[in-house]
Design a protein around this motif. Structure first.
Motif, mmCIF file in Angstrom:
data_model
loop_
_atom_site.group_PDB
_atom_site.id
_atom_site.type_symbol
_atom_site.label_atom_id
_atom_site.label_comp_id
_atom_site.label_asym_id
_atom_site.label_seq_id
_atom_site.Cartn_x
_atom_site.Cartn_y
_atom_site.Cartn_z
ATOM 1 N N ALA A 1 0.839 -1.203 0.000
ATOM 2 C CA ALA A 1 0.000 0.000 0.000
ATOM 3 C C ALA A 1 0.874 1.253 0.000
ATOM 4 C CB ALA A 1 -0.907 -0.001 1.226
ATOM 5 N N PHE A 2 0.478 2.241 -0.796
ATOM 6 C CA PHE A 2 1.257 3.473 -0.852
ATOM 7 C C PHE A 2 0.406 4.619 -1.378
ATOM 8 C CE2 PHE A 2 1.366 2.188 -5.216
ATOM 9 C CZ PHE A 2 1.549 3.350 -5.964
ATOM 10 N N VAL A 3 0.885 5.828 -1.125
ATOM 11 C CA VAL A 3 0.356 7.047 -1.731
ATOM 12 C C VAL A 3 1.519 7.720 -2.425
ATOM 13 C CG1 VAL A 3 -0.521 9.363 -1.277
ATOM 14 C CG2 VAL A 3 -1.552 7.396 -0.126
ATOM 15 N N HIS A 4 1.360 8.045 -3.699
ATOM 16 C CA HIS A 4 2.485 8.651 -4.426
ATOM 17 C C HIS A 4 2.624 10.130 -4.121
ATOM 18 C CE1 HIS A 4 4.979 10.213 -7.684
ATOM 19 N NE2 HIS A 4 5.461 8.987 -7.782
ATOM 20 N N GLY A 5 1.512 10.834 -4.032
ATOM 21 C CA GLY A 5 1.578 12.270 -3.792
ATOM 22 C C GLY A 5 1.936 13.040 -5.049
ATOM 23 N N GLU A 6 2.297 14.291 -4.880
ATOM 24 C CA GLU A 6 2.565 15.178 -6.006
ATOM 25 C C GLU A 6 3.924 14.891 -6.638
ATOM 26 O OE1 GLU A 6 2.195 19.145 -4.508
ATOM 27 O OE2 GLU A 6 0.137 18.827 -3.801
ATOM 28 N N MET A 7 4.045 15.235 -7.913
ATOM 29 C CA MET A 7 5.341 15.175 -8.591
ATOM 30 C C MET A 7 6.102 16.441 -8.209
ATOM 31 S SD MET A 7 5.141 12.292 -10.130
ATOM 32 C CE MET A 7 6.455 12.266 -11.341
ATOM 33 N N ASP A 8 6.879 16.356 -7.140
ATOM 34 C CA ASP A 8 7.463 17.568 -6.573
ATOM 35 C C ASP A 8 8.968 17.471 -6.381
ATOM 36 O OD1 ASP A 8 7.607 15.816 -4.457
ATOM 37 O OD2 ASP A 8 6.148 16.856 -3.212
ATOM 38 N N TYR A 9 9.547 18.583 -5.957
ATOM 39 C CA TYR A 9 10.980 18.685 -5.705
ATOM 40 C C TYR A 9 11.180 19.205 -4.280
ATOM 41 C CZ TYR A 9 11.157 18.204 -10.751
ATOM 42 O OH TYR A 9 11.005 17.736 -12.027
ATOM 43 N N ALA A 10 12.210 18.727 -3.604
ATOM 44 C CA ALA A 10 12.429 19.083 -2.206
ATOM 45 C C ALA A 10 12.612 20.587 -2.012
ATOM 46 C CB ALA A 10 13.643 18.334 -1.656
ATOM 47 N N SER A 11 13.162 21.241 -3.005
ATOM 48 C CA SER A 11 13.444 22.668 -2.878
ATOM 49 C C SER A 11 12.213 23.549 -3.042
ATOM 50 C CB SER A 11 14.488 23.095 -3.913
ATOM 51 O OG SER A 11 14.032 22.804 -5.225
ATOM 52 N N ASN B 1 9.368 -1.093 -2.108
ATOM 53 C CA ASN B 1 10.006 0.214 -2.119
ATOM 54 C C ASN B 1 10.243 0.658 -3.555
ATOM 55 O OD1 ASN B 1 11.746 2.532 -1.240
ATOM 56 N ND2 ASN B 1 11.642 1.470 0.732
ATOM 57 N N THR B 2 11.017 1.698 -3.734
ATOM 58 C CA THR B 2 11.163 2.294 -5.050
ATOM 59 C C THR B 2 12.607 2.650 -5.365
ATOM 60 O OG1 THR B 2 10.578 4.234 -6.404
ATOM 61 C CG2 THR B 2 10.607 4.544 -4.035
ATOM 62 N N MET B 3 12.944 2.594 -6.635
ATOM 63 C CA MET B 3 14.252 3.021 -7.090
ATOM 64 C C MET B 3 14.487 4.506 -6.803
ATOM 65 S SD MET B 3 15.828 2.418 -10.906
ATOM 66 C CE MET B 3 14.728 3.579 -11.744
ATOM 67 N N ALA B 4 13.388 5.266 -6.703
ATOM 68 C CA ALA B 4 13.505 6.701 -6.433
ATOM 69 C C ALA B 4 14.118 6.987 -5.072
ATOM 70 C CB ALA B 4 12.132 7.372 -6.534
ATOM 71 N N ALA B 5 14.092 6.004 -4.166
ATOM 72 C CA ALA B 5 14.715 6.180 -2.856
ATOM 73 C C ALA B 5 16.219 5.940 -2.909
ATOM 74 C CB ALA B 5 14.080 5.232 -1.841
ATOM 75 N N ARG B 6 16.699 5.426 -4.040
ATOM 76 C CA ARG B 6 18.109 5.080 -4.177
ATOM 77 C C ARG B 6 18.803 5.857 -5.293
ATOM 78 N NH1 ARG B 6 19.067 0.225 -1.607
ATOM 79 N NH2 ARG B 6 20.314 -0.903 -3.152
ATOM 80 N N LYS B 7 18.007 6.424 -6.190
ATOM 81 C CA LYS B 7 18.542 7.145 -7.350
ATOM 82 C C LYS B 7 17.608 8.309 -7.645
ATOM 83 C CE LYS B 7 19.377 6.338 -12.306
ATOM 84 N NZ LYS B 7 19.323 5.310 -13.376
ATOM 85 N N VAL B 8 18.113 9.537 -7.628
ATOM 86 C CA VAL B 8 17.256 10.707 -7.819
ATOM 87 C C VAL B 8 16.718 10.717 -9.255
ATOM 88 C CG1 VAL B 8 17.119 13.220 -7.808
ATOM 89 C CG2 VAL B 8 18.520 12.031 -6.099
ATOM 90 N N PRO B 9 15.393 10.628 -9.415
ATOM 91 C CA PRO B 9 14.816 10.592 -10.761
ATOM 92 C C PRO B 9 14.609 12.006 -11.308
ATOM 93 C CG PRO B 9 13.081 10.348 -9.157
ATOM 94 C CD PRO B 9 14.372 10.483 -8.374
ATOM 95 N N PRO B 10 14.490 12.143 -12.630
ATOM 96 C CA PRO B 10 14.277 13.462 -13.213
ATOM 97 C C PRO B 10 12.841 13.947 -13.104
ATOM 98 C CG PRO B 10 14.338 11.816 -14.938
ATOM 99 C CD PRO B 10 14.662 11.105 -13.665
ATOM 100 N N LEU B 11 11.924 13.058 -12.746
ATOM 101 C CA LEU B 11 10.504 13.395 -12.805
ATOM 102 C C LEU B 11 10.027 14.280 -11.670
ATOM 103 C CD1 LEU B 11 9.039 9.931 -13.895
ATOM 104 C CD2 LEU B 11 9.435 11.943 -15.318
ATOM 105 N N GLY B 12 10.698 14.241 -10.533
ATOM 106 C CA GLY B 12 10.235 14.989 -9.378
ATOM 107 C C GLY B 12 9.341 14.149 -8.500
ATOM 108 N N GLU B 13 9.930 13.375 -7.625
ATOM 109 C CA GLU B 13 9.189 12.509 -6.699
ATOM 110 C C GLU B 13 9.770 12.643 -5.299
ATOM 111 O OE1 GLU B 13 7.836 8.532 -8.813
ATOM 112 O OE2 GLU B 13 9.948 8.910 -9.259
ATOM 113 N N ALA B 14 10.084 13.855 -4.899
ATOM 114 C CA ALA B 14 10.846 14.054 -3.665
ATOM 115 C C ALA B 14 10.103 13.558 -2.429
ATOM 116 C CB ALA B 14 11.207 15.527 -3.508
ATOM 117 N N GLY B 15 8.824 13.895 -2.305
ATOM 118 C CA GLY B 15 8.070 13.475 -1.135
ATOM 119 C C GLY B 15 7.913 11.970 -1.073
ATOM 120 N N TYR B 16 7.571 11.374 -2.192
ATOM 121 C CA TYR B 16 7.435 9.919 -2.280
ATOM 122 C C TYR B 16 8.755 9.236 -1.945
ATOM 123 C CZ TYR B 16 6.672 5.390 -4.620
ATOM 124 O OH TYR B 16 6.564 4.052 -4.924
#
Length: 262
Positions: free
Chosen positions: A93-103, A143-158
């Motif tokens: 189970a998960f919630v993806h949330g917005e396509m966002d950036y930490a900054s 889990n997700t590759m986005a937690a191990r490699k910063v993706p270009p799409l913008g998934e900072a919160g996820y």
């Protein structure tokens, strides 16, 4: 069969990886599969797919919002009441949330993402631990590759929520090892299935290109040269709750075609 006679709980049943985890668990011989999601109609679909296999796997449908402690407790209790034990938990189970950036992200919007992906997942995990301690068991966090490699799409919160979950796995593995409970993570990348197919079809319409051309662009960065299917990724996750992984705990398995290599 990989999961012969095991009782497997799968949270986050949906049109993508969640339902594939449940179906593949049944295909691998699970005696019982508990399908859990916030929406009951998704559970009916999962049960129908499992029954279509023609096997003997029993299915328990459980509506469960993992952010609610009472729902998690009810799932654990009903599983134990129905099957007598809990052998495996697959936290999907998960919630993806917005396509966002930490900054620049709206950080208030991260609360819902963290509440499900980290806190909710741990709530359900804590709920099944007392039952698992009776006979031992295994837990895998999707889990997700986005937690191990910063993706270009913008998934900072996820990615932040999933990175915190990955760290929690190490604590759980250390704490629960003496009770013969194993805890691991599997990190997915692109997975070809209903959700990703829908995204690619939308992008194809938006940009006036073919789905195949978009797939090819993504596949360039994947050593296998293709986008793995969600069926394949489901089987990788289920390996970690099988007896073939009996010596594995506190580990992180990358199931993304080689798109990320530690």
């Amino acid at each position: 069969m990989l999961l012969k006679d095991k009782i497997v709980v799968v949270s986050g049943i949906g049109p993508g990886l969640g339902v594939k985890l449940a179906v593949e668990a049944a295909r691998e011989g699970a005696a019982g599969v508990v399908v859990a999601a916030r929406s009951g109609d998704k559970l009916e679909d999962a049960e129908a797919r499992i029954k279509a296999l023609g096997g003997k796997t029993r299915v328990l449908r459980q509506v469960c919002d993992i952010t609610q402690a009472q729902d998690c407790a009810a799932l654990a209790a009903n599983t134990a009441r129905t099957f007598g034990r809990v052998d495996a938990l697959v936290n999907s189970a998960f919630v993806h949330g917005e396509m966002d950036y930490a900054s620049s992200a709206n950080l208030d919007a991260w609360h819902a993402v963290l509440d499900t992906n980290l806190i909710g997942t741990l709530r359900l995990t804590q709920a099944v631990i007392p039952e698992m301690k009776k006979t031992g068991g295994a837990i895998v966090m999707i889990n997700t590759m986005a937690a191990r490699k910063v993706p270009p799409l913008g998934e900072a919160g996820y990615a932040a929520s999933k990175a915190a979950l990955a760290n929690s796995v190490k604590w759980l593995a250390k704490e629960l090892g003496p009770s013969n409970i194993r805890v691991n993570s599997v990190h997915m990348g692109w997975m070809w299935g209903a959700p990703v197919q829908g995204y690619f079809e939308w992008q194809a319409r938006e940009h006036g290109v073919s789905v195949d051309s978009l797939k090819a662009q993504v596949a360039v960065d994947i050593p296998l040269g293709r986008i793995p299917t969600d069926d394949e990724c489901a089987r990788a996750a289920l390996f970690l709750v099988s007896d073939y992984a009996s010596a594995v705990t506190g580990a992180a398995l990358d199931a993304n075609g080689g798109a990320y290599m530690p």
